[in-house]
Motif scaffolding. Sequence first.
Motif, short mmCIF file in Angstrom:
data_model
loop_
_atom_site.label_atom_id
_atom_site.label_comp_id
_atom_site.label_asym_id
_atom_site.label_seq_id
_atom_site.Cartn_x
_atom_site.Cartn_y
_atom_site.Cartn_z
N ARG A 49 25.12 2.19 -12.56
CA ARG A 49 24.79 3.45 -11.88
C ARG A 49 26.03 3.93 -11.15
NH1 ARG A 49 20.97 -0.43 -11.22
NH2 ARG A 49 19.00 -0.07 -12.36
N GLY A 50 26.54 5.07 -11.57
CA GLY A 50 27.83 5.54 -11.07
C GLY A 50 27.82 6.01 -9.63
N LYS A 51 28.97 5.85 -8.97
CA LYS A 51 29.18 6.35 -7.61
C LYS A 51 30.50 7.12 -7.58
CE LYS A 51 26.80 2.56 -5.20
NZ LYS A 51 26.90 1.59 -4.07
N LYS A 52 30.65 7.99 -6.57
CA LYS A 52 31.89 8.77 -6.47
C LYS A 52 33.07 7.89 -6.10
CE LYS A 52 30.15 13.41 -5.59
NZ LYS A 52 30.17 14.59 -4.68
N GLU A 53 32.83 6.90 -5.24
CA GLU A 53 33.90 5.99 -4.88
C GLU A 53 33.32 4.64 -4.51
OE1 GLU A 53 36.15 7.30 -1.50
OE2 GLU A 53 34.42 7.38 -0.18
N LEU A 54 34.20 3.63 -4.51
CA LEU A 54 33.82 2.28 -4.15
C LEU A 54 34.39 1.96 -2.76
CD1 LEU A 54 34.52 0.58 -7.61
CD2 LEU A 54 32.44 1.71 -6.82
N THR A 55 34.02 0.80 -2.24
CA THR A 55 34.44 0.48 -0.88
C THR A 55 35.73 -0.34 -0.84
OG1 THR A 55 32.92 -1.41 -0.95
CG2 THR A 55 32.13 0.60 0.10
N GLY A 56 35.78 -1.45 -1.58
CA GLY A 56 36.91 -2.36 -1.52
C GLY A 56 36.45 -3.73 -1.08
N GLY A 57 37.40 -4.66 -0.88
CA GLY A 57 37.04 -5.99 -0.44
C GLY A 57 37.80 -7.06 -1.21
N GLU A 58 37.34 -8.30 -1.08
CA GLU A 58 37.99 -9.43 -1.77
C GLU A 58 37.16 -9.83 -2.97
OE1 GLU A 58 39.57 -13.99 -0.92
OE2 GLU A 58 39.48 -12.53 0.72
N VAL A 59 37.84 -10.01 -4.10
CA VAL A 59 37.17 -10.35 -5.35
C VAL A 59 37.92 -11.49 -6.05
CG1 VAL A 59 36.08 -8.12 -5.80
CG2 VAL A 59 38.46 -8.48 -6.48
N ASP A 60 37.26 -12.07 -7.06
CA ASP A 60 37.80 -13.21 -7.80
C ASP A 60 37.96 -12.82 -9.27
OD1 ASP A 60 38.16 -15.73 -9.12
OD2 ASP A 60 37.21 -16.73 -7.42
N SER A 61 39.06 -13.23 -9.87
CA SER A 61 39.30 -12.90 -11.29
C SER A 61 38.51 -13.79 -12.25
CB SER A 61 40.78 -13.04 -11.60
OG SER A 61 41.15 -14.41 -11.65
N TRP A 62 37.93 -14.86 -11.76
CA TRP A 62 37.26 -15.85 -12.60
C TRP A 62 38.23 -16.47 -13.61
CZ3 TRP A 62 31.45 -16.05 -13.31
CH2 TRP A 62 30.78 -15.41 -12.26
N ASN A 63 39.52 -16.48 -13.26
CA ASN A 63 40.58 -16.97 -14.15
C ASN A 63 40.52 -16.27 -15.51
OD1 ASN A 63 42.83 -18.60 -14.82
ND2 ASN A 63 41.52 -20.07 -15.88
N ASP A 64 40.19 -15.00 -15.50
CA ASP A 64 40.04 -14.20 -16.73
C ASP A 64 40.94 -12.98 -16.61
OD1 ASP A 64 39.22 -12.45 -18.77
OD2 ASP A 64 37.17 -13.23 -18.74
N HIS A 65 41.91 -12.91 -17.49
CA HIS A 65 42.91 -11.84 -17.44
C HIS A 65 42.29 -10.46 -17.47
CE1 HIS A 65 43.04 -11.76 -22.11
NE2 HIS A 65 42.15 -12.67 -21.76
N ARG A 66 41.27 -10.26 -18.29
CA ARG A 66 40.69 -8.91 -18.41
C ARG A 66 39.85 -8.55 -17.19
NH1 ARG A 66 42.68 -7.37 -23.05
NH2 ARG A 66 42.78 -8.85 -24.78
#
Length: 430
Positions: free
Chosen positions: A365-382
Amino acid sequence: MNYVKITPSKLKGEVTIPPSKSLSHRAIIAAGFSKGKSVVENVMFSEDILTTCNAMEALGVTIEKKKEKNNTYTLIIEGNEELKLLNREIDCSESGSSLRFFIPICLIKENDVVFKGRGKLVSRPLDQYYEIFDKQGIEYSNTNGMLPLNVKGKLESGEFTIDGDVSSQFITGLMFTLPLLDGDSKIIINKKLESKGYLDLTMDILEKFSIEVINNDYKEFLIKGNQEYKSRDYRVEGDFSQAAFWLVAGTIGGEIDCLDLNSHSQQGDKEVIDIIQRMNGTLGINSDKIYASTTVTESTIIDASQCPDIIPVLAVLAAVSEGTTEVINAGRLRIKESDRLTAITTELNKLGADLEEKKDGLIIRGKKELTGGEVDSWNDHRIAMALAVASIRCKDEVVIKDSGCVKKSYPTFWQDFKKLGGNIHEWSMG
Protein backbone atom coordinates in the motif's frame (compact mmCIF):
# COMPACT_ATOMS: atom_id res chain seq x y z
CA MET A 1 30.28 -5.75 10.18
CA ASN A 2 29.89 -2.79 7.81
CA TYR A 3 27.28 -0.05 8.18
CA VAL A 4 26.19 2.92 6.09
CA LYS A 5 24.22 5.94 7.27
CA ILE A 6 22.34 7.74 4.51
CA THR A 7 21.02 11.28 4.79
CA PRO A 8 18.09 11.42 2.32
CA SER A 9 18.78 13.35 -0.89
CA LYS A 10 17.87 13.27 -4.55
CA LEU A 11 20.31 11.56 -6.91
CA LYS A 12 21.44 13.14 -10.16
CA GLY A 13 23.98 12.36 -12.86
CA GLU A 14 25.34 9.51 -14.97
CA VAL A 15 26.20 6.00 -13.87
CA THR A 16 27.87 3.31 -15.96
CA ILE A 17 25.93 0.14 -15.29
CA PRO A 18 28.11 -2.84 -14.28
CA PRO A 19 28.39 -5.71 -16.75
CA SER A 20 25.76 -8.42 -16.59
CA LYS A 21 26.63 -10.99 -13.94
CA SER A 22 24.51 -13.62 -15.72
CA LEU A 23 26.24 -13.13 -19.05
CA SER A 24 29.69 -12.96 -17.41
CA HIS A 25 29.19 -16.37 -15.77
CA ARG A 26 28.09 -17.88 -19.06
CA ALA A 27 30.77 -16.31 -21.27
CA ILE A 28 33.59 -17.35 -18.92
CA ILE A 29 32.36 -20.95 -18.87
CA ALA A 30 31.85 -21.16 -22.65
CA ALA A 31 35.28 -19.62 -23.30
CA GLY A 32 36.84 -22.09 -20.87
CA PHE A 33 35.35 -25.01 -22.82
CA SER A 34 36.70 -23.70 -26.14
CA LYS A 35 39.88 -24.68 -27.91
CA GLY A 36 42.26 -21.73 -28.18
CA LYS A 37 42.02 -18.22 -26.75
CA SER A 38 38.89 -16.19 -26.16
CA VAL A 39 38.82 -12.56 -25.06
CA VAL A 40 35.94 -11.62 -22.76
CA GLU A 41 35.73 -7.86 -22.21
CA ASN A 42 33.90 -5.77 -19.60
CA VAL A 43 33.88 -8.17 -16.64
CA MET A 44 33.49 -6.91 -13.05
CA PHE A 45 34.95 -9.07 -10.32
CA SER A 46 32.05 -9.38 -7.96
CA GLU A 47 32.35 -12.28 -5.52
CA ASP A 48 30.10 -14.46 -7.68
CA ILE A 49 32.18 -13.93 -10.83
CA LEU A 50 35.42 -14.59 -8.97
CA THR A 51 33.85 -17.85 -7.79
CA THR A 52 33.14 -18.95 -11.36
CA CYS A 53 36.67 -17.97 -12.47
CA ASN A 54 38.16 -20.00 -9.63
CA ALA A 55 36.02 -23.01 -10.55
CA MET A 56 37.14 -22.84 -14.19
CA GLU A 57 40.78 -22.61 -13.10
CA ALA A 58 40.23 -25.71 -10.93
CA LEU A 59 39.36 -27.46 -14.21
CA GLY A 60 42.66 -26.43 -15.80
CA VAL A 61 41.47 -23.32 -17.65
CA THR A 62 43.96 -20.42 -17.76
CA ILE A 63 42.49 -16.95 -17.15
CA GLU A 64 44.62 -13.84 -17.56
CA LYS A 65 43.09 -10.69 -16.07
CA LYS A 66 43.79 -7.18 -17.45
CA LYS A 67 42.36 -4.19 -15.58
CA GLU A 68 40.41 -1.66 -17.64
CA LYS A 69 38.48 1.51 -16.73
CA ASN A 70 35.38 1.61 -14.49
CA ASN A 71 36.72 -1.21 -12.30
CA THR A 72 36.24 -3.74 -15.08
CA TYR A 73 38.59 -6.32 -16.55
CA THR A 74 39.34 -7.97 -19.86
CA LEU A 75 39.87 -11.72 -19.54
CA ILE A 76 42.10 -13.68 -21.89
CA ILE A 77 40.87 -17.23 -21.46
CA GLU A 78 42.88 -20.21 -22.71
CA GLY A 79 40.36 -23.00 -23.01
CA ASN A 80 40.97 -26.54 -21.84
CA GLU A 81 39.09 -29.28 -23.65
CA GLU A 82 40.44 -31.91 -21.25
CA LEU A 83 38.71 -30.31 -18.25
CA LYS A 84 40.86 -32.24 -15.78
CA LEU A 85 39.97 -31.49 -12.20
CA LEU A 86 43.13 -30.04 -10.61
CA ASN A 87 41.48 -29.38 -7.26
CA ARG A 88 39.00 -31.85 -5.76
CA GLU A 89 37.23 -29.10 -3.81
CA ILE A 90 35.12 -26.45 -5.56
CA ASP A 91 34.29 -23.54 -3.25
CA CYS A 92 31.11 -21.90 -4.55
CA SER A 93 31.06 -19.28 -1.76
CA GLU A 94 27.49 -17.85 -1.92
CA SER A 95 26.98 -18.16 -5.68
CA GLY A 96 23.93 -20.25 -6.60
CA SER A 97 24.75 -19.95 -10.30
CA SER A 98 28.29 -21.28 -9.82
CA LEU A 99 27.11 -24.24 -7.73
CA ARG A 100 24.30 -25.30 -10.03
CA PHE A 101 26.33 -24.76 -13.21
CA PHE A 102 29.43 -26.63 -12.04
CA ILE A 103 27.83 -29.72 -10.52
CA PRO A 104 27.09 -31.25 -13.96
CA ILE A 105 30.15 -29.60 -15.55
CA CYS A 106 32.46 -31.42 -13.13
CA LEU A 107 30.82 -34.71 -14.16
CA ILE A 108 31.64 -34.42 -17.87
CA LYS A 109 34.47 -36.82 -17.02
CA GLU A 110 34.73 -39.37 -14.23
CA ASN A 111 35.46 -37.30 -11.13
CA ASP A 112 35.30 -37.32 -7.35
CA VAL A 113 34.50 -33.74 -6.32
CA VAL A 114 33.37 -31.83 -3.23
CA PHE A 115 31.26 -28.67 -3.50
CA LYS A 116 31.42 -26.24 -0.61
CA GLY A 117 29.62 -22.97 0.09
CA ARG A 118 28.59 -20.57 2.82
CA GLY A 119 25.67 -18.45 3.91
CA LYS A 120 22.24 -19.31 2.54
CA LEU A 121 23.81 -21.29 -0.34
CA VAL A 122 24.56 -24.16 2.05
CA SER A 123 20.84 -24.96 2.30
CA ARG A 124 19.58 -24.00 -1.16
CA PRO A 125 17.85 -26.99 -2.81
CA LEU A 126 19.63 -29.34 -5.21
CA ASP A 127 16.95 -32.04 -5.48
CA GLN A 128 16.75 -31.70 -9.27
CA TYR A 129 20.32 -33.02 -9.54
CA TYR A 130 19.87 -35.65 -6.82
CA GLU A 131 17.06 -37.19 -8.87
CA ILE A 132 19.41 -37.39 -11.88
CA PHE A 133 22.16 -38.94 -9.73
CA ASP A 134 19.75 -41.57 -8.39
CA LYS A 135 18.60 -42.44 -11.91
CA GLN A 136 22.13 -42.71 -13.30
CA GLY A 137 23.76 -44.41 -10.30
CA ILE A 138 26.06 -41.47 -9.51
CA GLU A 139 27.29 -41.59 -5.92
CA TYR A 140 26.67 -38.53 -3.75
CA SER A 141 26.47 -37.53 -0.11
CA ASN A 142 25.67 -34.34 1.75
CA THR A 143 25.20 -33.15 5.32
CA ASN A 144 21.51 -33.47 6.19
CA GLY A 145 20.61 -32.18 2.73
CA MET A 146 23.10 -29.31 2.92
CA LEU A 147 26.58 -28.54 1.63
CA PRO A 148 29.26 -29.78 1.51
CA LEU A 149 28.18 -32.10 -1.31
CA ASN A 150 30.42 -34.98 -2.40
CA VAL A 151 29.75 -36.36 -5.90
CA LYS A 152 31.55 -39.28 -7.57
CA GLY A 153 30.88 -40.49 -11.08
CA LYS A 154 30.28 -39.39 -14.66
CA LEU A 155 27.15 -37.92 -16.22
CA GLU A 156 25.70 -39.87 -19.16
CA SER A 157 23.64 -38.46 -22.01
CA GLY A 158 19.93 -39.20 -22.19
CA GLU A 159 16.62 -37.70 -21.12
CA PHE A 160 16.50 -35.27 -18.19
CA THR A 161 13.22 -34.09 -16.65
CA ILE A 162 13.57 -30.80 -14.76
CA ASP A 163 10.91 -28.82 -12.88
CA GLY A 164 10.58 -25.42 -14.53
CA ASP A 165 9.36 -23.61 -11.43
CA VAL A 166 12.38 -24.20 -9.13
CA SER A 167 15.37 -22.57 -10.85
CA SER A 168 16.51 -22.19 -14.45
CA GLN A 169 20.09 -22.66 -13.18
CA PHE A 170 19.67 -26.46 -13.25
CA ILE A 171 18.68 -26.31 -16.92
CA THR A 172 21.58 -23.99 -17.77
CA GLY A 173 24.05 -26.32 -16.03
CA LEU A 174 22.84 -29.20 -18.19
CA MET A 175 22.84 -27.07 -21.35
CA PHE A 176 26.54 -26.34 -20.86
CA THR A 177 27.39 -29.97 -20.14
CA LEU A 178 25.31 -32.18 -22.43
CA PRO A 179 26.85 -31.01 -25.75
CA LEU A 180 30.21 -32.42 -24.60
CA LEU A 181 28.92 -35.90 -23.76
CA ASP A 182 28.78 -38.92 -26.07
CA GLY A 183 25.26 -39.38 -27.38
CA ASP A 184 22.32 -37.03 -27.81
CA SER A 185 20.23 -35.66 -24.96
CA LYS A 186 16.85 -34.13 -24.26
CA ILE A 187 15.85 -31.81 -21.42
CA ILE A 188 12.11 -32.10 -20.70
CA ILE A 189 10.48 -29.27 -18.74
CA ASN A 190 7.99 -30.36 -16.10
CA LYS A 191 5.56 -27.77 -14.67
CA LYS A 192 5.45 -24.13 -15.75
CA LEU A 193 8.82 -22.71 -16.81
CA GLU A 194 9.86 -19.56 -14.96
CA SER A 195 12.84 -17.27 -15.69
CA LYS A 196 12.78 -17.99 -19.42
CA GLY A 197 15.00 -14.94 -19.93
CA TYR A 198 17.94 -16.67 -18.23
CA LEU A 199 17.65 -19.62 -20.62
CA ASP A 200 17.55 -17.21 -23.55
CA LEU A 201 20.86 -15.79 -22.30
CA THR A 202 22.32 -19.28 -21.99
CA MET A 203 21.27 -20.31 -25.48
CA ASP A 204 22.53 -17.03 -26.93
CA ILE A 205 25.99 -17.56 -25.39
CA LEU A 206 26.04 -21.19 -26.50
CA GLU A 207 25.19 -20.18 -30.06
CA LYS A 208 27.95 -17.55 -30.04
CA PHE A 209 30.43 -20.24 -29.02
CA SER A 210 29.16 -22.60 -31.77
CA ILE A 211 26.94 -24.90 -29.67
CA GLU A 212 23.46 -25.78 -30.94
CA VAL A 213 20.45 -26.26 -28.68
CA ILE A 214 17.08 -26.87 -30.32
CA ASN A 215 14.34 -25.14 -28.33
CA ASN A 216 10.93 -26.78 -28.71
CA ASP A 217 8.74 -23.96 -27.35
CA TYR A 218 10.51 -24.10 -23.96
CA LYS A 219 8.86 -27.49 -23.32
CA GLU A 220 11.90 -29.50 -24.28
CA PHE A 221 15.43 -28.82 -25.46
CA LEU A 222 17.23 -31.15 -27.86
CA ILE A 223 21.02 -31.25 -27.60
CA LYS A 224 23.32 -33.30 -29.84
CA GLY A 225 26.36 -34.84 -28.22
CA ASN A 226 30.03 -34.55 -29.24
CA GLN A 227 29.75 -30.86 -30.12
CA GLU A 228 32.75 -28.50 -29.87
CA TYR A 229 32.87 -25.06 -28.30
CA LYS A 230 34.80 -22.62 -30.51
CA SER A 231 36.72 -19.67 -29.09
CA ARG A 232 35.71 -16.08 -29.89
CA ASP A 233 35.85 -12.55 -28.54
CA TYR A 234 32.88 -11.28 -26.55
CA ARG A 235 31.96 -8.08 -24.70
CA VAL A 236 29.56 -8.32 -21.74
CA GLU A 237 26.69 -5.81 -21.84
CA GLY A 238 25.35 -3.83 -18.88
CA ASP A 239 23.23 -5.63 -16.27
CA PHE A 240 19.51 -4.74 -16.12
CA SER A 241 19.17 -6.29 -12.65
CA GLN A 242 21.66 -3.66 -11.40
CA ALA A 243 20.29 -0.88 -13.61
CA ALA A 244 16.91 -1.45 -11.94
CA PHE A 245 18.18 0.18 -8.73
CA TRP A 246 19.13 3.40 -10.52
CA LEU A 247 16.06 3.43 -12.77
CA VAL A 248 13.84 3.23 -9.70
CA ALA A 249 16.02 5.77 -7.86
CA GLY A 250 15.62 8.26 -10.71
CA THR A 251 11.89 7.61 -10.92
CA ILE A 252 11.19 8.21 -7.21
CA GLY A 253 13.60 11.10 -6.67
CA GLY A 254 16.24 12.19 -9.12
CA GLU A 255 17.53 12.43 -12.66
CA ILE A 256 19.78 9.53 -13.63
CA ASP A 257 21.33 8.47 -16.94
CA CYS A 258 22.07 4.73 -16.96
CA LEU A 259 24.88 4.10 -19.46
CA ASP A 260 26.06 0.95 -21.27
CA LEU A 261 22.67 -0.72 -21.52
CA ASN A 262 21.52 -2.67 -24.56
CA SER A 263 17.91 -1.69 -25.16
CA HIS A 264 17.51 -4.84 -27.31
CA SER A 265 18.91 -7.12 -24.61
CA GLN A 266 17.48 -10.59 -23.98
CA GLN A 267 17.94 -10.17 -20.22
CA GLY A 268 14.71 -11.03 -18.41
CA ASP A 269 15.26 -8.19 -15.94
CA LYS A 270 14.82 -5.72 -18.79
CA GLU A 271 11.16 -6.06 -17.78
CA VAL A 272 11.91 -3.31 -15.26
CA ILE A 273 11.39 -0.85 -18.14
CA ASP A 274 7.86 -2.07 -18.85
CA ILE A 275 6.92 -2.16 -15.16
CA ILE A 276 8.14 1.39 -14.47
CA GLN A 277 6.31 2.68 -17.55
CA ARG A 278 3.17 0.80 -16.53
CA MET A 279 3.37 2.59 -13.17
CA ASN A 280 3.40 5.95 -15.00
CA GLY A 281 7.18 6.35 -14.84
CA THR A 282 8.89 8.37 -17.56
CA LEU A 283 11.97 6.78 -19.14
CA GLY A 284 14.05 8.08 -22.03
CA ILE A 285 15.34 5.06 -23.96
CA ASN A 286 18.26 5.19 -26.41
CA SER A 287 20.28 2.40 -27.98
CA ASP A 288 22.92 2.35 -25.20
CA LYS A 289 21.43 4.29 -22.27
CA ILE A 290 18.20 4.91 -20.38
CA TYR A 291 17.22 8.12 -18.56
CA ALA A 292 14.96 8.15 -15.51
CA SER A 293 13.47 11.25 -13.87
CA THR A 294 11.08 11.91 -10.99
CA THR A 295 7.44 11.05 -11.64
CA VAL A 296 4.31 10.48 -9.58
CA THR A 297 3.87 6.73 -9.97
CA GLU A 298 0.81 4.52 -9.64
CA SER A 299 0.10 0.98 -8.48
CA THR A 300 0.02 -2.10 -10.69
CA ILE A 301 0.23 -5.91 -10.57
CA ILE A 302 3.80 -7.24 -10.85
CA ASP A 303 4.32 -10.83 -11.96
CA ALA A 304 7.65 -11.97 -10.45
CA SER A 305 7.87 -15.29 -12.29
CA GLN A 306 10.23 -14.05 -15.02
CA CYS A 307 12.12 -11.35 -13.09
CA PRO A 308 12.57 -12.40 -9.44
CA ASP A 309 15.84 -10.50 -8.87
CA ILE A 310 14.30 -7.04 -9.36
CA ILE A 311 11.38 -7.54 -6.98
CA PRO A 312 13.08 -5.99 -3.90
CA VAL A 313 13.67 -2.65 -5.62
CA LEU A 314 10.27 -2.74 -7.34
CA ALA A 315 8.77 -3.18 -3.87
CA VAL A 316 10.47 0.13 -2.98
CA LEU A 317 8.90 1.79 -6.01
CA ALA A 318 5.47 0.41 -5.09
CA ALA A 319 5.90 1.54 -1.46
CA VAL A 320 6.00 5.20 -2.59
CA SER A 321 3.45 4.93 -5.42
CA GLU A 322 -0.23 5.85 -5.29
CA GLY A 323 -2.61 2.96 -4.65
CA THR A 324 -2.07 -0.70 -3.80
CA THR A 325 0.39 -2.84 -5.75
CA GLU A 326 0.29 -6.63 -5.74
CA VAL A 327 3.34 -8.83 -6.40
CA ILE A 328 2.35 -12.33 -7.57
CA ASN A 329 4.16 -15.60 -8.43
CA ALA A 330 7.07 -14.70 -6.18
CA GLY A 331 7.47 -17.88 -4.11
CA ARG A 332 11.00 -18.52 -5.40
CA LEU A 333 12.21 -15.35 -3.68
CA ARG A 334 12.14 -17.33 -0.45
CA ILE A 335 15.13 -19.46 -1.55
CA LYS A 336 17.48 -16.68 -2.64
CA GLU A 337 20.35 -15.23 -0.56
CA SER A 338 17.65 -14.48 1.99
CA ASP A 339 13.93 -15.09 2.16
CA ARG A 340 13.43 -11.93 0.14
CA LEU A 341 9.67 -11.71 0.68
CA THR A 342 10.13 -11.68 4.45
CA ALA A 343 13.29 -9.54 4.29
CA ILE A 344 11.92 -6.73 2.15
CA THR A 345 8.60 -6.70 4.04
CA THR A 346 10.30 -6.54 7.43
CA GLU A 347 12.84 -3.88 6.53
CA LEU A 348 10.66 -1.56 4.42
CA ASN A 349 8.02 -1.61 7.17
CA LYS A 350 10.73 -0.50 9.61
CA LEU A 351 11.17 2.53 7.33
CA GLY A 352 7.45 3.32 7.56
CA ALA A 353 6.18 1.49 4.47
CA ASP A 354 3.04 -0.66 4.42
CA LEU A 355 3.82 -4.14 3.05
CA GLU A 356 1.86 -7.30 3.72
CA GLU A 357 3.54 -10.63 3.04
CA LYS A 358 1.65 -13.41 1.26
CA LYS A 359 2.71 -17.01 0.69
CA ASP A 360 4.01 -16.26 -2.80
CA GLY A 361 3.77 -12.50 -3.07
CA LEU A 362 3.27 -9.09 -1.51
CA ILE A 363 0.52 -6.52 -1.01
CA ILE A 364 2.06 -3.03 -0.98
CA ARG A 365 0.00 0.00 0.00
CA GLY A 366 1.75 3.10 -1.27
CA LYS A 367 2.62 6.21 0.75
CA LYS A 368 3.92 9.62 -0.33
CA GLU A 369 7.00 9.28 1.82
CA LEU A 370 8.65 6.99 4.35
CA THR A 371 10.09 7.83 7.75
CA GLY A 372 13.58 6.31 8.00
CA GLY A 373 15.38 4.36 10.70
CA GLU A 374 17.79 1.45 11.13
CA VAL A 375 17.44 -1.62 8.92
CA ASP A 376 19.28 -4.89 8.22
CA SER A 377 20.42 -6.15 4.82
CA TRP A 378 19.95 -9.81 5.84
CA ASN A 379 23.39 -10.30 4.23
CA ASP A 380 21.60 -10.01 0.88
CA HIS A 381 23.05 -7.66 -1.72
CA ARG A 382 19.72 -6.93 -3.39
CA ILE A 383 18.02 -6.12 -0.09
CA ALA A 384 20.85 -3.73 0.89
CA MET A 385 20.73 -1.88 -2.43
CA ALA A 386 16.92 -1.69 -2.43
CA LEU A 387 16.97 -0.15 1.08
CA ALA A 388 19.53 2.41 -0.10
CA VAL A 389 17.17 3.43 -2.90
CA ALA A 390 14.29 3.66 -0.39
CA SER A 391 16.25 6.27 1.60
CA ILE A 392 15.61 8.79 -1.18
CA ARG A 393 11.98 9.08 -0.06
CA CYS A 394 12.59 9.01 3.71
CA LYS A 395 12.25 12.02 6.03
CA ASP A 396 14.99 10.90 8.41
CA GLU A 397 18.33 9.17 8.09
CA VAL A 398 18.58 5.51 7.15
CA VAL A 399 21.20 3.22 8.69
CA ILE A 400 21.82 -0.09 6.88
CA LYS A 401 23.49 -2.90 8.82
CA ASP A 402 25.81 -5.32 6.96
CA SER A 403 26.09 -3.02 3.95
CA GLY A 404 29.23 -4.73 2.65
CA CYS A 405 27.19 -7.60 1.19
CA VAL A 406 26.82 -5.61 -2.05
CA LYS A 407 30.24 -6.94 -3.08
CA LYS A 408 28.52 -10.21 -4.03
CA SER A 409 27.24 -8.68 -7.25
CA TYR A 410 27.99 -4.92 -7.34
CA PRO A 411 31.20 -4.06 -5.42
CA THR A 412 31.16 -0.41 -6.54
CA PHE A 413 27.54 0.26 -5.57
CA TRP A 414 28.29 2.64 -2.68
CA GLN A 415 30.89 4.42 -4.79
CA ASP A 416 28.29 4.98 -7.52
CA PHE A 417 25.70 6.07 -4.93
CA LYS A 418 28.10 8.79 -3.74
CA LYS A 419 28.95 9.77 -7.31
CA LEU A 420 25.26 10.48 -7.95
CA GLY A 421 25.12 12.80 -4.95
CA GLY A 422 24.18 10.35 -2.24
CA ASN A 423 25.09 11.58 1.22
CA ILE A 424 26.45 8.52 3.00
CA HIS A 425 28.79 7.75 5.85
CA GLU A 426 30.35 4.28 6.02
CA TRP A 427 31.96 2.56 8.97
CA SER A 428 32.92 -0.88 10.21
CA MET A 429 32.47 -2.50 13.63
CA GLY A 430 34.08 -5.69 14.90
